[in-house]
Design a protein around this motif. Structure first.
Motif, short mmCIF file in Angstrom:
data_model
loop_
_atom_site.label_atom_id
_atom_site.label_comp_id
_atom_site.label_asym_id
_atom_site.label_seq_id
_atom_site.Cartn_x
_atom_site.Cartn_y
_atom_site.Cartn_z
N THR A 54 0.83 -1.21 0.00
CA THR A 54 0.00 0.00 0.00
C THR A 54 0.86 1.26 0.00
O THR A 54 0.63 2.19 -0.78
CB THR A 54 -0.94 0.00 1.22
N PHE A 55 1.87 1.30 0.89
CA PHE A 55 2.75 2.48 0.95
C PHE A 55 3.49 2.68 -0.37
O PHE A 55 3.63 3.81 -0.85
CB PHE A 55 3.75 2.34 2.09
N GLY A 75 1.77 7.05 -6.76
CA GLY A 75 0.56 7.64 -7.34
C GLY A 75 -0.40 6.62 -7.90
O GLY A 75 -1.24 6.95 -8.76
N GLU A 76 -0.33 5.37 -7.42
CA GLU A 76 -1.20 4.31 -7.92
C GLU A 76 -2.39 4.10 -6.99
O GLU A 76 -2.37 4.49 -5.82
CB GLU A 76 -0.40 3.00 -8.05
N TRP A 77 -3.43 3.45 -7.53
CA TRP A 77 -4.63 3.16 -6.74
C TRP A 77 -4.37 2.00 -5.78
O TRP A 77 -3.65 1.05 -6.10
CB TRP A 77 -5.80 2.78 -7.66
N VAL A 78 -4.97 2.09 -4.60
CA VAL A 78 -4.98 0.97 -3.65
C VAL A 78 -6.40 0.82 -3.12
O VAL A 78 -7.24 1.72 -3.28
CB VAL A 78 -4.02 1.21 -2.46
N LYS A 109 -6.12 6.96 -3.99
CA LYS A 109 -4.94 7.31 -4.78
C LYS A 109 -4.51 8.71 -4.37
O LYS A 109 -5.35 9.59 -4.16
CB LYS A 109 -5.25 7.28 -6.28
N LEU A 110 -3.21 8.93 -4.24
CA LEU A 110 -2.70 10.23 -3.83
C LEU A 110 -2.23 11.02 -5.05
O LEU A 110 -1.39 10.56 -5.82
CB LEU A 110 -1.53 10.08 -2.86
N ASP A 111 -2.79 12.21 -5.21
CA ASP A 111 -2.30 13.12 -6.24
C ASP A 111 -1.10 13.91 -5.68
O ASP A 111 -0.68 13.69 -4.54
CB ASP A 111 -3.42 14.05 -6.70
N LYS A 112 -0.60 14.83 -6.46
CA LYS A 112 0.65 15.50 -6.14
C LYS A 112 0.62 16.20 -4.79
O LYS A 112 1.57 16.14 -4.01
CB LYS A 112 1.00 16.50 -7.24
#
Length: 314
Positions: free
Chosen positions: A117-118, A124-127, A148-151
């Motif tokens: 996950t980390f 920047g990938e989906w989990v 998902k984390l953006d910038k």
């Protein structure tokens, strides 16, 4: 730094509301400083690993960090690492020396899934963040949520084992944060209340009020909780980038309102319990403190996590 009993009692006699507000403002300043450090390290990793022993106020602190990060324009996601527990297998679960299931052990977590996950979030990938159902002691992945984390986004993972070798040790680039009630209360040089007693008081009052847990059961479990802390949590605290003292000078005076309930439970503890004398000393120590009406505790206070009536949703 320890608190002085005389200063606490004098402040509560003269201006209790103002004193409580000042204490919570001081705690918010610790949050602000932590956020400064998180933002400094954001270019290194978007992951924050928040650890601390039971009763530290991790949940409220994570929400306060999220609130301040959002105020500064950083979209923040707070995830409880409790959701990463594996479905309990009683045959293979780790055991305490007494033969009971060791619920404090990090082995109960899906460490490989956390690692994955980390890594994916950092790229920047989906989990899928899973959902653990404590009533059934099983993980229900069908109730998981996508993330998902953006910038300009951060994920705060909050849990007692967040700084453990098998979690933070695999991702040392993450920002490590350790929280605990670390300040004792002194009268001159005389110890009146330990920081660890604040945590057991918090946990006992919370369990009594909201979790339907028998207070005696909570106290009897404390020996194993403390043993787990010394084995699985405390050894890793010094690797944290940020350390927050979650104690509040007025909190013992709030918990003094529950002293009679705690005493009833403590009086039922067998004399051979390893914490027997400590619990009796704890209850006796409330007599030194000027009680304060819990209604005066600000709704955004960390203490509301344990007494209820706060502005945060858990």
């Amino acid at each position: 730094m320890p608190y002085q009993l005389q200063e606490i009692n004098q402040s509560l006699r003269t201006d209790p509301k103002g004193f409580l507000e000042a204490c919570d403002a001081a705690y918010q300043s610790r949050i602000d400083s932590a956020v400064d450090r998180i933002l400094e390290r954001m270019k290194v990793s978007p992951i924050v690993l928040l650890s601390g022993p039971s009763g530290s106020g991790k949940t409220t602190t994570a929400l306060k960090l999220e609130q301040e990060l959002e105020r500064r324009g950083v979209n923040t996601h707070t995830i409880s690492m409790d959701n990463y527990y594996k479905t309990l297998n009683r045959k293979t679960a780790p055991r305490t020396p007494e033969g009971d299931i060791d619920y404090e052990s990090p082995v109960l977590l899906d460490l490989d899934l956390l690692d994955e996950t980390f890594s994916k979030l950092s790229r920047g990938e989906w989990v899928v963040v899973p959902k653990y159902e404590f009533a059934r002691q099983m993980r229900n992945d069908s109730r998981g949520t996508f993330l998902k984390l953006d910038k300009n986004e951060i994920a705060i993972f909050e849990g007692i084992h967040a700084l453990n070798d098998d979690i933070f040790g695999r991702h040392p680039e993450a920002t490590g944060l350790y929280i605990s009630a670390r300040s004792n209360v002194l009268e001159g040089e005389e110890l009146r209340f330990k920081g660890t007693w604040m945590r057991i008081s918090r946990r006992a009052v919370r369990d009594y009020n909201f979790r339907g847990t028998d207070l005696l059961e909570t106290l009897l479990m404390w020996y194993n909780v403390r043993r787990g802390e010394k084995k699985y949590i405390s050894p890793f605290k010094n690797r944290a980038n940020i350390i927050i003292d979650s104690s509040l000078p007025y909190e013992v005076s709030v918990f003094a309102n529950y002293a009679h309930v705690l005493k009833e439970a403590v009086d039922q503890i067998p004399a051979d319990n390893p914490r027997y004398h400590e619990f009796h000393d704890l209850v006796d120590s409330f007599r030194y403190f000027e009680p304060v009406d819990p209604a005066l505790v600000p709704p955004e206070s960390l203490i509301r996590e344990f007494i209820g009536g706060g502005s945060y949703h858990y």
